[in-house]
Structures are given as C-alpha cells and as structure tokens.
Motif scaffolding. Structure first.
Motif, mmCIF file in Angstrom:
data_model
loop_
_atom_site.group_PDB
_atom_site.id
_atom_site.type_symbol
_atom_site.label_atom_id
_atom_site.label_comp_id
_atom_site.label_asym_id
_atom_site.label_seq_id
_atom_site.Cartn_x
_atom_site.Cartn_y
_atom_site.Cartn_z
ATOM 1 N N THR A 90 -1.777 10.187 -20.010
ATOM 2 C CA THR A 90 -3.108 10.777 -20.166
ATOM 3 C C THR A 90 -4.178 9.691 -20.208
ATOM 4 N N LEU A 91 -3.906 8.627 -20.940
ATOM 5 C CA LEU A 91 -4.845 7.504 -21.014
ATOM 6 C C LEU A 91 -5.017 6.850 -19.644
ATOM 7 N N VAL A 92 -3.924 6.724 -18.905
ATOM 8 C CA VAL A 92 -4.000 6.124 -17.567
ATOM 9 C C VAL A 92 -4.858 6.980 -16.647
ATOM 10 N N ILE A 93 -4.671 8.301 -16.704
ATOM 11 C CA ILE A 93 -5.442 9.208 -15.848
ATOM 12 C C ILE A 93 -6.938 9.083 -16.136
ATOM 13 N N PHE A 94 -7.296 9.087 -17.418
ATOM 14 C CA PHE A 94 -8.717 9.015 -17.764
ATOM 15 C C PHE A 94 -9.303 7.633 -17.475
ATOM 16 N N TYR A 95 -8.543 6.590 -17.747
ATOM 17 C CA TYR A 95 -9.064 5.235 -17.546
ATOM 18 C C TYR A 95 -9.211 4.904 -16.064
ATOM 19 N N MET A 96 -8.192 5.268 -15.266
ATOM 20 C CA MET A 96 -8.222 4.923 -13.850
ATOM 21 C C MET A 96 -8.889 5.995 -13.003
ATOM 22 N N THR A 97 -9.226 7.135 -13.627
ATOM 23 C CA THR A 97 -9.800 8.290 -12.912
ATOM 24 C C THR A 97 -9.024 8.565 -11.629
ATOM 25 N N ALA A 98 -7.725 8.586 -11.764
ATOM 26 C CA ALA A 98 -6.848 8.816 -10.624
ATOM 27 C C ALA A 98 -5.618 9.562 -11.105
ATOM 28 N N GLY A 122 0.771 -1.236 0.000
ATOM 29 C CA GLY A 122 0.000 0.000 0.000
ATOM 30 C C GLY A 122 0.799 1.280 0.000
ATOM 31 N N PHE A 123 2.120 1.209 -0.179
ATOM 32 C CA PHE A 123 2.924 2.427 -0.178
ATOM 33 C C PHE A 123 2.891 3.138 -1.529
ATOM 34 N N VAL A 124 2.705 2.395 -2.594
ATOM 35 C CA VAL A 124 2.638 2.968 -3.940
ATOM 36 C C VAL A 124 1.262 2.685 -4.517
ATOM 37 N N PRO A 125 0.458 3.722 -4.794
ATOM 38 C CA PRO A 125 -0.892 3.499 -5.346
ATOM 39 C C PRO A 125 -0.831 2.908 -6.745
ATOM 40 N N ALA A 126 -1.946 2.309 -7.158
ATOM 41 C CA ALA A 126 -2.001 1.629 -8.448
ATOM 42 C C ALA A 126 -1.707 2.582 -9.599
ATOM 43 N N PHE A 127 -2.174 3.833 -9.501
ATOM 44 C CA PHE A 127 -1.932 4.790 -10.583
ATOM 45 C C PHE A 127 -0.442 5.009 -10.791
ATOM 46 N N VAL A 128 0.295 5.254 -9.704
ATOM 47 C CA VAL A 128 1.735 5.497 -9.802
ATOM 48 C C VAL A 128 2.438 4.256 -10.346
ATOM 49 N N LEU A 129 2.036 3.083 -9.872
ATOM 50 C CA LEU A 129 2.653 1.833 -10.324
ATOM 51 C C LEU A 129 2.449 1.634 -11.826
ATOM 52 N N CYS A 130 1.224 1.735 -12.265
ATOM 53 C CA CYS A 130 0.920 1.492 -13.683
ATOM 54 C C CYS A 130 1.530 2.565 -14.583
ATOM 55 N N ALA A 131 1.425 3.816 -14.171
ATOM 56 C CA ALA A 131 1.974 4.903 -14.980
ATOM 57 C C ALA A 131 3.483 4.774 -15.111
ATOM 58 N N THR A 132 4.153 4.413 -14.024
ATOM 59 C CA THR A 132 5.611 4.278 -14.054
ATOM 60 C C THR A 132 6.041 3.207 -15.044
ATOM 61 N N VAL A 133 5.445 2.021 -14.932
ATOM 62 C CA VAL A 133 5.820 0.909 -15.805
ATOM 63 C C VAL A 133 5.498 1.236 -17.263
ATOM 64 N N LEU A 134 4.354 1.875 -17.501
ATOM 65 C CA LEU A 134 3.952 2.193 -18.875
ATOM 66 C C LEU A 134 4.832 3.297 -19.468
ATOM 67 N N ILE A 135 5.210 4.277 -18.673
ATOM 68 C CA ILE A 135 6.091 5.349 -19.154
ATOM 69 C C ILE A 135 7.428 4.783 -19.603
ATOM 70 N N VAL A 136 8.022 3.941 -18.755
ATOM 71 C CA VAL A 136 9.336 3.387 -19.079
ATOM 72 C C VAL A 136 9.259 2.419 -20.257
ATOM 73 N N ALA A 137 8.203 1.608 -20.310
ATOM 74 C CA ALA A 137 8.042 0.681 -21.437
ATOM 75 C C ALA A 137 7.860 1.443 -22.742
ATOM 76 N N THR A 138 7.109 2.529 -22.695
ATOM 77 C CA THR A 138 6.912 3.352 -23.894
ATOM 78 C C THR A 138 8.210 4.010 -24.320
ATOM 79 N N ARG A 139 8.956 4.533 -23.361
ATOM 80 C CA ARG A 139 10.237 5.164 -23.662
ATOM 81 C C ARG A 139 11.204 4.170 -24.295
ATOM 82 N N GLU A 140 11.245 2.930 -23.770
ATOM 83 C CA GLU A 140 12.114 1.899 -24.327
ATOM 84 C C GLU A 140 11.739 1.591 -25.780
ATOM 85 N N LEU A 141 10.458 1.480 -26.044
ATOM 86 C CA LEU A 141 9.977 1.152 -27.385
ATOM 87 C C LEU A 141 10.340 2.255 -28.382
ATOM 88 N N ILE A 142 10.104 3.495 -27.993
ATOM 89 C CA ILE A 142 10.373 4.623 -28.887
ATOM 90 C C ILE A 142 11.871 4.786 -29.126
#
Length: 400
Positions: free
Chosen positions: A105-113, A62-82
């Motif tokens: 932006t997609l994460v914010i709208f989808y997770m409403t967080a 419970g120290f890292v909320p789901a939004f931060v966890l998902c956004a972090t992994v997706l940001i880095v994965a996207t950066r690696e791909l690009i």
C-alpha cells in the motif's frame, strides 16, 4: 531459505523503493544487479543473489517495471522479517499477509503506480510459495521470481479493479479458505491457493462464479467424508484424510481460473461454458469416485473387466449416476445464480459427465503407466471437460 541480515534486507528494500522513482529508467534494476553481486561475495548460497540478478536484469532492460521490482523485494523482505520474529507459529501467516499488504500500500501511494489487484495477489503468492518451498534450497529464488511474474502478468492485463472490489474479494476468499482450514479440509498451502483462486474469480468474473466454485468444494468435501471408515478399510481414502493442498486446488481449479480471467478481459460467453464445464468435471469426477468406490467392484473403462476398488480408470453404474448428479448440481447452481441459461446448463451437465470419464480414461492410459500423476490427470480432465462443454454449447445455440 532464510535471507541473512533480515533487517538489512528490509532496509535495503525500503531504500530501493524510495530511490526508484528518482532514478533513470533501468537504474533500479542495475542497483539490484550490484546488490546481487555483493551478496554473492558475502555468502556461499547462490539462491538469493541469483533471484535478485534475474530480476535486476529484467528490470534493467525494461521488462519489469519499477513498481513490480520494488514491491516484490519489499514483500519478500517483510515476510522474512515477520516469519523470523514470529517464531514459527501459525499466526505468522496472518501477520505476513498484513505486513505485506501494508508495505505494498505504501509503495502504491509513494510511487503512484501499480494496481490493488496485483498488490494483493503478489502478497498472497509470496506466502503461498513460502508455504510450498520453505524447505527447498531454491525457495527464495522461486518466491522472488514467482511474485514478480504474478504481479507483472496482472499489471500487463491492465484490468480495472478498484480497491473496494479487490478488498471485498480478498475478505470473502480468505474467510472461506480459513473456514476450510479450520475444518481440516485444507492445509496452509491449500488455504492460500484457494484464497488466490477465489480472489481472481470474484474480481474478474463476479461473486456468482465464486459461489459455483464454493458449491463444488462443499459437495466434494461431503463426498470425500462419505463412508470414510469403509474407505479406510479398503485403503482407498483420500490422502491426509481428505485435506486439500495446493496441488489439488490448482489441478482442479487452474482451467476454471483461466476461463474466469479470460471472461473478465473479453466478456465472451464461450468462457462461461469453459468455466462451468471444468467445474462440473471436477465435481462429477470427485463425487463419482468417492461414491462409486463404496458400491462394489468397478469395471475398467477401457476393457470393462472388473478391477479392485480405487483403481485408476475404474467406473461403476453408481459412480456414473453420482457423477451425473454432481454435474446437474453445478449446472443448477449456475442457472439459479444467473450465470447460465438452458443451453449452457445442458452443455455443462453433459460436458461435466464426459469430463469425468475423460479423467478415468486418462487415469488408465497415462496415470497407471506413470506417465503423469493424479494432478496431471485432473488438470487434463478439467481442460477436456471445459472444451467439450464449450463445443456442445456452440452446437446447442441454434437449437435454442
């Protein structure tokens, strides 16, 4: 360190984001722990699974909320791909920034967080850390953990900043940072670190505070280029021809950013004094050093004995006058922009000049003895200048 199977990593990050809102608390972290164990079995390098394991454990408890966890992994994965498909061209940094902002932006709208500020800062930190650590074996670990901690800090502050403000701050900050990069006064890491500083200054304290920092940057760049050929003949010119990197940006700007964030959260005027004192110190020290080195042999601040030009701890009358001018310039900018009144102006000028001499003292006592480096000297000096300015401001309040 490149993530193997970039498309697989990107798809896994999307799957985690889609499933996270429908999982019980902590299960997204448990999913990441299992993923780290699977990757650890498949590859010899432990950098990536270690980072995922740490984030997974923090999320599970419970120290890292789901939004931060998902956004972090997706940001880095996207950066690696690009970065992989861009072929190492400079445009990859802009593409990675755009791609990161789109997925968050997609994460914010989808997770409403989440907040727009943490999203923009998270993407900026990801690219900055890649620029700094890309050749290190632990690069991916540092990037994932760094992005998550930066986003978590901003989420926990619960500071209200709407999308127009954050977007404006990002546009202005990246615009000036790119301009500095094109003028060869900042490298790629310096570009993103300067943009990060600018975003935080504008969002937490306002455009006026950013303009004061910009005034320091312009003044410092001009002083650095002053009589460059003569400085080269003495071998005392700035490294890389005066091009600023992330170390220089954070060494001179970290105290200022913390003061701005504290002011944004608390609105206590003492942080105005700390901010202006730290900026005035950085400006005074930079100008005094760059101008003073061209005025003949300086004197060591501790013994007043003549020393060679460029010696840490060396001071000169010309340098002191130039440093005073720089502190006055920063204070005057603050008054004109409505940030400072007369007591703060006086404290800023005095604190900036004192801070510059603190830099010289630390340079002689600690840096020359290899206890700390130049970045440490600059940080301690700006901290000292900020504290001195705040104390002087407190003393001057009853007078005015």
């Amino acid at each position: 360190m490149i993530i193997p199977g970039r498309w697989q990593a990107f798809i896994a990050a999307i799957a985690l984001t889609l499933l996270a809102p429908h999982m019980p608390p902590g299960m997204a972290g448990f999913f990441l722990i299992l993923t780290s164990a699977f990757i650890c079995i498949r590859m010899n390098d432990l950098a990536l699974p270690l980072a995922l394991f740490i984030l997974g454990v923090l999320s599970f408890f419970g120290f890292v909320p789901a939004f931060v966890l998902c956004a972090t992994v997706l940001i880095v994965a996207t950066r690696e791909l690009i970065f992989f498909y861009s072929g190492g061209r400079p445009v990859e940094y802009a593409l990675a920034m755009i791609g990161g902002l789109l997925v968050t932006t997609l994460v914010i709208f989808y997770m409403t967080a989440g907040t727009w500020l943490s999203a923009v800062v998270g993407v900026t930190v990801a690219i900055l850390l890649y620029a700094i650590l890309q050749k290190k074996s632990y690069a991916i670990t540092g990037e994932l953990i760094g992005v998550a901690m930066a986003m978590l800090l901003l989420e926990n502050l619960e500071f209200q900043a709407d999308l127009p403000l954050v977007a404006t701050a990002a546009f202005i900050s990246f615009g000036f940072a790119y301009f500095a990069y094109r003028l060869k006064t900042a490298d790629i890491a310096g570009l993103f670190s300067a943009a990060l500083v600018g975003i935080l200054l504008i969002v937490f304290a306002g455009i006026s505070w950013f303009m004061i920092m910009l005034a320091f940057f312009i003044l410092g760049a001009a002083a650095t280029r002053y009589q460059m050929e003569y400085k080269k003949s003495l071998h005392v010119e700035q490294e890389s021809g005066g091009v600023r990197g992330y170390i220089n940006v954070f060494a001179n700007g970290l105290v200022s950013v913390v003061a701005a964030v504290c002011f944004g959260v608390s609105h206590h005027p003492v942080f105005i004094a700390v901010y202006l004192g730290s900026v005035a110190t950085a400006a005074s020290d930079t100008v005094a050093g760059e101008i003073g080195v061209c005025s003949g042999r300086p004197y060591l601040i501790t013994t007043l004995k003549p020393v060679d030009e460029g010696t840490n701890g060396g001071v000169s009358l010309t340098g002191e006058i130039a440093g005073l001018f720089a502190a006055v310039f920063i204070g005057a900018c603050a008054v004109l922009l409505g940030v400072a009144d007369i007591p703060v102006f006086i404290a800023c000028v005095a604190g900036g000049l004192i801070g510059a001499n603190i830099d010289s003292l630390i340079g002689e006592v600690l840096e020359n003895k290899k206890v700390i480096g130049n970045a440490g000297t600059n940080f301690l000096a700006t901290l000292g200048g900020g504290v001195v300015t705040a104390l002087l401001w407190v003393v001057l309040i009853p007078v005015f």
